[in-house]
Design a protein around this motif. Structure first.
Motif, PDB file in Angstrom:
ATOM      1  N   TRP A   1       0.820  -1.223   0.000  1.00 34.76           N
ATOM      2  CA  TRP A   1       0.000   0.000   0.000  1.00 34.76           C
ATOM      3  C   TRP A   1       0.848   1.264   0.000  1.00 34.76           C
ATOM      4  O   TRP A   1       0.476   2.262  -0.643  1.00 34.76           O
ATOM      5  CB  TRP A   1      -1.016  -0.029   1.146  1.00 34.76           C
ATOM      6  CG  TRP A   1      -2.058  -1.087   0.904  1.00 34.76           C
ATOM      7  CD1 TRP A   1      -2.259  -2.224   1.617  1.00 34.76           C
ATOM      8  CD2 TRP A   1      -3.025  -1.132  -0.177  1.00 34.76           C
ATOM      9  NE1 TRP A   1      -3.277  -2.989   1.070  1.00 34.76           N
ATOM     10  CE2 TRP A   1      -3.766  -2.339  -0.033  1.00 34.76           C
ATOM     11  CE3 TRP A   1      -3.320  -0.295  -1.253  1.00 34.76           C
ATOM     12  CZ2 TRP A   1      -4.791  -2.701  -0.914  1.00 34.76           C
ATOM     13  CZ3 TRP A   1      -4.335  -0.664  -2.128  1.00 34.76           C
ATOM     14  CH2 TRP A   1      -5.054  -1.851  -1.959  1.00 34.76           C
TER      15      TRP A   1
ATOM     16  N   MET B   1       3.240   5.380  -5.920  1.00 36.60           N
ATOM     17  CA  MET B   1       3.363   5.272  -7.379  1.00 36.60           C
ATOM     18  C   MET B   1       2.194   5.963  -8.082  1.00 36.60           C
ATOM     19  O   MET B   1       2.389   6.675  -9.065  1.00 36.60           O
ATOM     20  CB  MET B   1       3.415   3.802  -7.811  1.00 36.60           C
ATOM     21  CG  MET B   1       4.736   3.127  -7.568  1.00 36.60           C
ATOM     22  SD  MET B   1       6.089   3.815  -8.547  1.00 36.60           S
ATOM     23  CE  MET B   1       5.699   3.202 -10.185  1.00 36.60           C
TER      24      MET B   1
ATOM     25  N   ARG C   1      11.055  -3.741  -0.858  1.00 36.67           N
ATOM     26  CA  ARG C   1       9.997  -4.610  -1.379  1.00 36.67           C
ATOM     27  C   ARG C   1      10.560  -5.716  -2.272  1.00 36.67           C
ATOM     28  O   ARG C   1      10.138  -6.871  -2.186  1.00 36.67           O
ATOM     29  CB  ARG C   1       9.008  -3.758  -2.169  1.00 36.67           C
ATOM     30  CG  ARG C   1       7.880  -4.562  -2.724  1.00 36.67           C
ATOM     31  CD  ARG C   1       6.667  -3.731  -2.783  1.00 36.67           C
ATOM     32  NE  ARG C   1       5.504  -4.451  -3.225  1.00 36.67           N
ATOM     33  CZ  ARG C   1       4.761  -4.059  -4.233  1.00 36.67           C
ATOM     34  NH1 ARG C   1       5.082  -2.990  -4.914  1.00 36.67           N
ATOM     35  NH2 ARG C   1       3.686  -4.742  -4.556  1.00 36.67           N
TER      36      ARG C   1
ATOM     37  N   ARG D   1      10.306  -9.682  -1.732  1.00 38.32           N
ATOM     38  CA  ARG D   1       9.722 -10.596  -2.720  1.00 38.32           C
ATOM     39  C   ARG D   1      10.701 -11.725  -3.050  1.00 38.32           C
ATOM     40  O   ARG D   1      10.306 -12.874  -3.183  1.00 38.32           O
ATOM     41  CB  ARG D   1       9.370  -9.858  -4.017  1.00 38.32           C
ATOM     42  CG  ARG D   1       8.078  -9.068  -4.002  1.00 38.32           C
ATOM     43  CD  ARG D   1       6.846  -9.910  -4.292  1.00 38.32           C
ATOM     44  NE  ARG D   1       6.456 -10.724  -3.155  1.00 38.32           N
ATOM     45  CZ  ARG D   1       5.646 -10.339  -2.178  1.00 38.32           C
ATOM     46  NH1 ARG D   1       5.096  -9.162  -2.180  1.00 38.32           N
ATOM     47  NH2 ARG D   1       5.384 -11.144  -1.166  1.00 38.32           N
TER      48      ARG D   1
ATOM     49  N   PRO E   1       2.805 -13.967  -3.417  1.00 39.63           N
ATOM     50  CA  PRO E   1       1.657 -14.554  -2.709  1.00 39.63           C
ATOM     51  C   PRO E   1       0.953 -15.570  -3.617  1.00 39.63           C
ATOM     52  O   PRO E   1       0.808 -15.316  -4.813  1.00 39.63           O
ATOM     53  CB  PRO E   1       0.733 -13.358  -2.449  1.00 39.63           C
ATOM     54  CG  PRO E   1       1.564 -12.133  -2.661  1.00 39.63           C
ATOM     55  CD  PRO E   1       2.674 -12.512  -3.586  1.00 39.63           C
TER      56      PRO E   1
ATOM     57  N   LEU F   1       4.500  -4.331 -12.898  1.00 41.30           N
ATOM     58  CA  LEU F   1       4.382  -3.335 -11.826  1.00 41.30           C
ATOM     59  C   LEU F   1       5.644  -3.289 -10.971  1.00 41.30           C
ATOM     60  O   LEU F   1       6.140  -2.214 -10.645  1.00 41.30           O
ATOM     61  CB  LEU F   1       3.156  -3.634 -10.954  1.00 41.30           C
ATOM     62  CG  LEU F   1       1.812  -3.426 -11.652  1.00 41.30           C
ATOM     63  CD1 LEU F   1       0.673  -3.887 -10.770  1.00 41.30           C
ATOM     64  CD2 LEU F   1       1.614  -1.963 -12.038  1.00 41.30           C
TER      65      LEU F   1
ATOM     66  N   VAL G   1      -1.404  -0.557 -14.071  1.00 39.82           N
ATOM     67  CA  VAL G   1      -2.087  -0.262 -12.801  1.00 39.82           C
ATOM     68  C   VAL G   1      -3.604  -0.314 -13.012  1.00 39.82           C
ATOM     69  O   VAL G   1      -4.334  -0.893 -12.197  1.00 39.82           O
ATOM     70  CB  VAL G   1      -1.663   1.120 -12.232  1.00 39.82           C
ATOM     71  CG1 VAL G   1      -2.556   1.526 -11.066  1.00 39.82           C
ATOM     72  CG2 VAL G   1      -0.209   1.101 -11.777  1.00 39.82           C
TER      73      VAL G   1
ATOM     74  N   ALA H   1      -8.439  -6.579  -9.407  1.00 43.03           N
ATOM     75  CA  ALA H   1      -8.721  -6.666  -7.959  1.00 43.03           C
ATOM     76  C   ALA H   1     -10.221  -6.468  -7.708  1.00 43.03           C
ATOM     77  O   ALA H   1     -10.829  -7.173  -6.895  1.00 43.03           O
ATOM     78  CB  ALA H   1      -7.905  -5.609  -7.210  1.00 43.03           C
TER      79      ALA H   1
HETATM   80  C1  HEM Z   1      -6.094   0.983  -5.648  1.00 46.64           C
HETATM   81  C2  HEM Z   1      -5.026   0.397  -6.089  1.00 46.64           C
HETATM   82  C3  HEM Z   1      -4.634  -1.051  -5.907  1.00 46.64           C
HETATM   83  C4  HEM Z   1      -5.381  -2.135  -5.501  1.00 46.64           C
HETATM   84  C5  HEM Z   1      -6.865  -2.183  -5.119  1.00 46.64           C
HETATM   85  C6  HEM Z   1      -4.474  -3.277  -5.490  1.00 46.64           C
HETATM   86  C7  HEM Z   1      -4.823  -4.558  -5.111  1.00 46.64           C
HETATM   87  C8  HEM Z   1      -3.966  -5.638  -5.046  1.00 46.64           C
HETATM   88  C9  HEM Z   1      -4.317  -6.961  -4.590  1.00 46.64           C
HETATM   89  C10 HEM Z   1      -5.716  -7.366  -4.109  1.00 46.64           C
HETATM   90  C11 HEM Z   1      -3.221  -7.744  -4.677  1.00 46.64           C
HETATM   91  C12 HEM Z   1      -3.103  -9.233  -4.314  1.00 46.64           C
HETATM   92  C13 HEM Z   1      -3.160 -10.074  -5.562  1.00 46.64           C
HETATM   93  C14 HEM Z   1      -3.032 -11.565  -5.251  1.00 46.64           C
HETATM   94  O1  HEM Z   1      -3.263 -11.973  -4.132  1.00 46.64           O
HETATM   95  O2  HEM Z   1      -2.683 -12.292  -6.194  1.00 46.64           O
HETATM   96  C15 HEM Z   1      -2.145  -6.923  -5.198  1.00 46.64           C
HETATM   97  C16 HEM Z   1      -0.850  -7.368  -5.428  1.00 46.64           C
HETATM   98  C17 HEM Z   1       0.138  -6.604  -6.017  1.00 46.64           C
HETATM   99  N1  HEM Z   1       0.040  -5.282  -6.360  1.00 46.64           N
HETATM  100 FE1  HEM Z   1      -1.589  -4.090  -6.109  1.00 46.64          FE
HETATM  101  N2  HEM Z   1      -3.225  -2.873  -5.908  1.00 46.64           N
HETATM  102  C18 HEM Z   1      -3.279  -1.525  -6.170  1.00 46.64           C
HETATM  103  C19 HEM Z   1      -2.255  -0.740  -6.624  1.00 46.64           C
HETATM  104  C20 HEM Z   1      -1.014  -1.193  -6.981  1.00 46.64           C
HETATM  105  C21 HEM Z   1       0.023  -0.379  -7.552  1.00 46.64           C
HETATM  106  C22 HEM Z   1      -0.101   1.118  -7.871  1.00 46.64           C
HETATM  107  C23 HEM Z   1       1.110  -1.180  -7.740  1.00 46.64           C
HETATM  108  C24 HEM Z   1       2.468  -0.837  -8.308  1.00 46.64           C
HETATM  109  C25 HEM Z   1       2.725   0.148  -9.101  1.00 46.64           C
HETATM  110  C26 HEM Z   1       0.744  -2.522  -7.297  1.00 46.64           C
HETATM  111  C27 HEM Z   1       1.569  -3.636  -7.358  1.00 46.64           C
HETATM  112  C28 HEM Z   1       1.241  -4.894  -6.917  1.00 46.64           C
HETATM  113  C29 HEM Z   1       2.149  -6.034  -6.940  1.00 46.64           C
HETATM  114  C30 HEM Z   1       3.590  -6.037  -7.486  1.00 46.64           C
HETATM  115  C31 HEM Z   1       1.452  -7.102  -6.361  1.00 46.64           C
HETATM  116  C32 HEM Z   1       1.984  -8.547  -6.131  1.00 46.64           C
HETATM  117  C33 HEM Z   1       2.137  -8.804  -4.656  1.00 46.64           C
HETATM  118  C34 HEM Z   1       3.144  -7.910  -4.013  1.00 46.64           C
HETATM  119  O3  HEM Z   1       4.259  -7.766  -4.531  1.00 46.64           O
HETATM  120  O4  HEM Z   1       2.816  -7.315  -2.959  1.00 46.64           O
HETATM  121  N3  HEM Z   1      -0.549  -2.486  -6.839  1.00 46.64           N
HETATM  122  N4  HEM Z   1      -2.625  -5.654  -5.423  1.00 46.64           N
END
Ligand code: HEM
Ligand code: HEM
Length: 189
Positions: free
Chosen positions: A18, A24, A60, A64, A70, A91, A159, A166
């Motif tokens: 978060w 970002m 981060r 990872r 995950p 990302l 994104v 999501a």
């Molecule tokens: C409102 C914005 C966002 C929401 C609701 C969101 C939601 C999520 C969720 C639910 C997951 C878990 C997916 C899983 O379990 O397979 C996840 C993982 C991930 N998200 Fe987001 N995300 C947001 C923004 C972003 C942004 C801006 C980035 C990077 C620029 C990002 C990068 C990632 C990455 C790399 C993962 C893989 C797990 C990790 O490395 O923590 N997310 N996101």
């Protein structure tokens, strides 16, 4: 530090996700806004926050590498899983290359880099053109500028797709993918 478990993500994963996500999204929005509206007063803020973000991003990536990705909360179609995996890679690579390309573009371009007034890389003023700067290496600066520009738009697209995914999990599939990233326990099944 607790590692990620299939039903519960570690606090480190959640906090870093978060923090980096909000940073970002803010940096992408400010970057596009300041360039499109030629608001040069924002450049120094954009650079300072960008340099700070590098430290979070490094933590981060190390997390990872140590912890792996995950695992999905349930079994999805393989196309959906591949798309999600590809987005995660774009990302995470984008969060590394955006601040790095920005820093190298400013440093090699002669514009300098500062952290809220603390000079990290000095400007290189052109003695013959007051107010202008001389590039240390114009080719590297131009390459990094192009990378910062194009990768920025690729990351914006990724994104948007990532957020759509999501929300799809949450609203249509009604599974715990989003809740797990918000700290709740996911019941398997
Ligand atoms: C409102 C914005 C966002 C929401 C609701 C969101 C939601 C999520 C969720 C639910 C997951 C878990 C997916 C899983 O379990 O397979 C996840 C993982 C991930 N998200 Fe987001 N995300 C947001 C923004 C972003 C942004 C801006 C980035 C990077 C620029 C990002 C990068 C990632 C990455 C790399 C993962 C893989 C797990 C990790 O490395 O923590 N997310 N996101
Ligand atoms: C944390 C990650 C960063 C993100 C997501 C980001 C994003 C962006 C975006 C989307 C743009 C607009 C690109 C365009 O429309 O051409 C931009 C412009 C810019 N960024 Fe970043 N940036 C980041 C970090 C940095 C850093 C660390 C620096 C320098 C130390 C930097 C320096 C600049 C400069 C100077 C511009 C304006 C370029 C121009 O005038 O064409 N950025 N950034």
């Amino acid at each position: 530090m607790q590692p990620d478990k299939p039903d519960r993500l570690s606090l480190v994963t959640i906090a870093l996700h978060w923090l980096v996500a909000v940073s970002m999204i803010g940096m992408l929005a400010i970057g596009v806004y300041m360039v499109e509206t030629e608001t040069y007063s924002l450049y120094s803020w954009h650079k300072s926050f960008g340099v700070l973000i590098i430290t979070m991003v490094i933590m981060r990536v190390i997390w990872r590498i140590k912890n792996g990705w995950p695992v999905p909360v349930s079994q999805y179609k393989s196309i959906e899983q591949s798309l999600a995996k590809a987005m995660h890679w774009i990302l995470i690579i984008g969060t590394v290359l955006m601040p790095v390309s920005g820093t190298l573009m400013s440093a090699f371009g002669g514009n300098g880099v500062d952290l809220f007034g603390l000079e990290l890389v000095p400007r290189n003023p052109d003695p013959e053109n007051p107010g202008k700067v001389l590039a240390h290496n114009g080719d590297i600066a131009a390459f990094c500028h192009a990378m910062h520009h194009w990768l920025g738009y690729i990351v914006i697209g990724a994104v948007l797709l990532h957020i759509t995914g999501a929300l799809k999990h949450h609203c249509l599939d009604k599974d715990a993918t989003l809740k797990r990233m918000l700290g709740s326990r996911a019941h398997s099944g």
